[in-house]
Design a protein around this motif. Structure first.
Motif, PDB file in Angstrom:
ATOM      1  N   UNK A   1       9.877  41.622  24.703  1.00  0.00           N
ATOM      2  CA  UNK A   1      10.738  40.226  24.792  1.00  0.00           C
ATOM      3  C   UNK A   1       9.613  39.076  24.129  1.00  0.00           C
ATOM      4  N   UNK A   2       8.405  39.429  24.637  1.00  0.00           N
ATOM      5  CA  UNK A   2       7.229  38.518  24.653  1.00  0.00           C
ATOM      6  C   UNK A   2       7.211  37.567  23.620  1.00  0.00           C
ATOM      7  N   UNK A   3       7.447  38.000  22.054  1.00  0.00           N
ATOM      8  CA  UNK A   3       7.265  37.183  21.086  1.00  0.00           C
ATOM      9  C   UNK A   3       8.451  36.113  21.130  1.00  0.00           C
ATOM     10  N   UNK A   4       9.565  36.538  21.465  1.00  0.00           N
ATOM     11  CA  UNK A   4      10.656  35.587  21.558  1.00  0.00           C
ATOM     12  C   UNK A   4      10.746  34.680  22.843  1.00  0.00           C
ATOM     13  N   UNK A   5      10.272  35.166  23.763  1.00  0.00           N
ATOM     14  CA  UNK A   5       9.768  34.291  24.888  1.00  0.00           C
ATOM     15  C   UNK A   5       9.065  32.896  24.469  1.00  0.00           C
TER      16      UNK A   5
ATOM     17  N   UNK B   1      10.290  36.718  14.458  1.00  0.00           N
ATOM     18  CA  UNK B   1       9.687  36.152  15.991  1.00  0.00           C
ATOM     19  C   UNK B   1      10.014  34.839  15.936  1.00  0.00           C
ATOM     20  N   UNK B   2      10.796  34.213  15.067  1.00  0.00           N
ATOM     21  CA  UNK B   2      11.457  32.759  15.288  1.00  0.00           C
ATOM     22  C   UNK B   2      12.844  32.894  15.215  1.00  0.00           C
ATOM     23  N   UNK B   3      13.601  33.850  15.595  1.00  0.00           N
ATOM     24  CA  UNK B   3      15.004  33.885  15.429  1.00  0.00           C
ATOM     25  C   UNK B   3      15.501  33.100  16.344  1.00  0.00           C
ATOM     26  N   UNK B   4      14.995  32.878  17.727  1.00  0.00           N
ATOM     27  CA  UNK B   4      15.699  32.051  18.671  1.00  0.00           C
ATOM     28  C   UNK B   4      15.758  30.676  18.235  1.00  0.00           C
ATOM     29  N   UNK B   5      14.506  30.022  17.476  1.00  0.00           N
ATOM     30  CA  UNK B   5      14.740  28.937  17.180  1.00  0.00           C
ATOM     31  C   UNK B   5      15.602  28.571  15.919  1.00  0.00           C
TER      32      UNK B   5
ATOM     33  N   UNK C   1       8.902  32.044  21.220  1.00  0.00           N
ATOM     34  CA  UNK C   1       9.681  31.272  20.419  1.00  0.00           C
ATOM     35  C   UNK C   1      10.787  30.209  21.103  1.00  0.00           C
ATOM     36  N   UNK C   2      11.250  30.765  22.127  1.00  0.00           N
ATOM     37  CA  UNK C   2      12.065  30.060  23.000  1.00  0.00           C
ATOM     38  C   UNK C   2      11.537  28.743  23.495  1.00  0.00           C
TER      39      UNK C   2
END
Length: 552
Positions: A372-376, A346-350, A378-379
């Motif tokens: 994509x909600x969890x990654x939104x 879930x924190x891949x973007x960060x 995270x961004x």
């Protein structure tokens, strides 16, 4: 044959209940079906275990129309299909390939258009954990179909409400952390993980364990995941086209680099990641006093890092760590909302953004549909925690502003919302606007159209960052045929393996791929027939792209 025909006929009768993204198509010819089969991912495992983060529907090898109806394709779409069987053969002349082709043909008869849907990932899984009819009887034989629910206006509103609550919670926690920032916190005990042998001894063991041909002058970097007891979970050698035997080197490192403990902090042991390097060729003598093997870095999970302030230091030749705990650290140890179960990455973007601080002027293009909600989140969390020094362009897309899927056309779907700013609030407001306007509908989305739209907003030399769903491949990549853009793709949802279609896309256009664990560069330099190990999985480069040939 009669039974096969009746099953196919029954499946076709039930198709009237299955209206969804799969439309009626002309069945593949025998030659085309054989070519389709030869490109499928295929791996062996002791016993098949379904993916934990996707909804899986089991269709036994004797599936019926009622089983197909249970897919509920009015409300859901197919993401992935695994054909599962056992390696045991009672008759040595038994032809598993022909049986698999027959099963795929039967499934396609019940779901017309299934084989033509390029967004679906197919995998052959051979189970090796049984050696007799009695032992194999409990093992599953048939299809495991992974599905995802269509995004709707209602689900989009629910996601938006959840996102708003999570951001509000994060705001409160960050305010408390800021108030406590002046406090240094209480110093607590901290010890780096202990190895079972010295570096020299581990290097000696590595020389004995790795027997593959070795080119002169190579530095091969690797990463290891280690649990809280010091047991190695995974070894990953970074992609290197000059490395002859990547899988063998990973196994040699696994046997040689052994830890006796986890990462010790404040009377507890934690799992950790370790980075290192191997100098090839391995030799009996160290070159200019430099060892064949070196451990270069340790890191902890984000949750542990939020709880403790851990600093890795060096005194002379000795590495050591210091740690402190603060009330704010304890507060931020859990920033997730209890209403949402987050995926493992879930924190891949960060994580990727933190790994690449040099990405300062790129344009960020991100899918804001339901998957994509969890990654939104995270961004936005990353943006809130790291102040932007320069204005950055963001393009959010929702796959057509909730227009019906049947009216969407390649290159003309739309649903783009852009902003150029260094203000977190302005970025958040534009993202919320995009989410309110549409939820995405059926997969897959219009990522390529969004990339071309983003390229029009800036200079041709500006790199693009695409935040994409690993499970769903875009339907419009043909639009990138003549693109000159350099795209960095952050893949979300890489829990099992990387979607081979993204690997093929990156190789074809010179893009780079980035996961929570690694950066995949220069894939375009790989030649047909070569193999490459990525995050422990072995892929082969084929005429049409990539296919998984071994899974750990």
């Amino acid at each position: 044959m009669l039974a096969v025909f009746l099953r196919a006929l029954l499946g076709s009768l039930f198709f009237v209940f299955l209206s969804g993204p799969i439309q009626a198509q002309t069945p593949l010819s025998e030659a085309d079906l054989s070519a389709f089969y030869d490109q499928l991912n295929a791996y062996r495992t002791e016993r098949y275990q379904p993916l934990p983060d996707l909804e899986a529907i089991r269709l036994p090898s004797t599936f019926s129309g009622a089983d197909l109806q249970a897919l509920h394709l009015r409300e859901r779409h197919i993401v992935r299909v695994d054909l599962v069987y056992t390696a045991f053969r009672l008759n040595p002349t038994f032809d598993q390939r022909q049986l698999n082709l027959s099963r795929i043909r039967n499934l396609a008869a019940g779901l017309p258009g299934l084989l033509q849907d390029e967004s679906i990932t197919w995998t052959l899984v051979e189970q090796t954990g049984c050696n007799s009819p009695a032992e194999c009887q409990p093992f599953f034989h048939g299809f495991v179909v992974y599905v995802a629910r269509h995004a709707t206006a209602a689900t989009s509103r629910a996601d938006l409400d959840s996102l708003t609550r999570k951001l509000r919670l994060l705001d409160k926690k960050l305010a408390k952390k800021k108030a406590a920032r002046k406090k240094q916190g209480k110093k607590v005990a901290c010890n780096l993980p202990f190895t079972q042998a010295s570096t020299r001894q581990m290097a000696r063991h590595l020389r004995r364990a790795y027997r593959c041909p070795q080119r002169i002058g190579q530095i091969i970097r690797f990463e290891m995941s280690v649990d809280e007891h010091g047991k190695t979970r995974q070894v990953r050698v970074q992609p290197n086209s000059k490395l002859t035997c990547p899988a063998e080197l990973e196994e040699a490192i696994r046997q040689s680099v052994l830890f006796a403990s986890g990462f010790y902090i404040h009377r507890r042991q934690f799992p950790f990641e370790v980075k290192g390097a191997v100098r090839l060729p391995l030799g009996p003598f160290q070159l200019l006093g430099r060892p064949d093997l070196a451990i270069t870095d340790f890191s902890l999970s984000d949750s542990v890092a939020r709880l403790y302030r851990v600093f890795l230091k060096k005194k002379g030749k000795r590495d050591y760590c210091e740690a402190r705990i603060t009330p704010a650290g304890e507060l931020l140890a859990d920033t997730t909302s209890p209403e949402l179960v987050l995926p493992p990455d879930a924190n891949v973007v960060a994580r990727v953004m933190q790994r690449h601080p040099e990405w300062s002027k790129e344009v960020v293009v991100t899918d804001v549909t339901g998957s994509m909600f969890p990654y939104t989140y995270d961004l936005l969390a990353w943006l809130q925690l790291s102040a932007l020094e320069d204005k950055k362009t963001f393009v959010f897309f929702n796959d057509g502003d909730d227009q019906p899927d049947k009216t969407k056309h390649i290159g003309k779907t739309g649903g783009f919302y852009s902003v150029k700013t260094d203000s977190y609030e302005a970025i958040k407001n534009k993202l919320v606007e995009a989410m309110k306007a549409g939820g995405g509908g059926d997969a897959p989305e219009n990522d390529a159209e969004a990339l071309l739209h983003a390229q029009q907003l800036t200079s041709d030399s500006t790199d693009l960052i695409l935040i994409a769903d690993n499970h769903t491949f875009p339907r419009d990549t043909r639009l990138l045929k003549n693109t000159t853009a350099h795209v960095r793709i952050i893949l979300c949802g890489v829990h099992d393996y990387i979607n081979p279609r993204y690997l093929a896309l990156a190789r074809k256009h010179g893009f780079s791929l980035h996961t929570i664990e690694s950066d995949l560069l220069d894939l375009s330099k790989l030649l047909e027939g070569e193999t490459i190990t990525i995050q422990g999985q072995l892929y082969q480069i084929t005429r049409d792209g990539f296919k998984l040939v071994r899974k750990t």
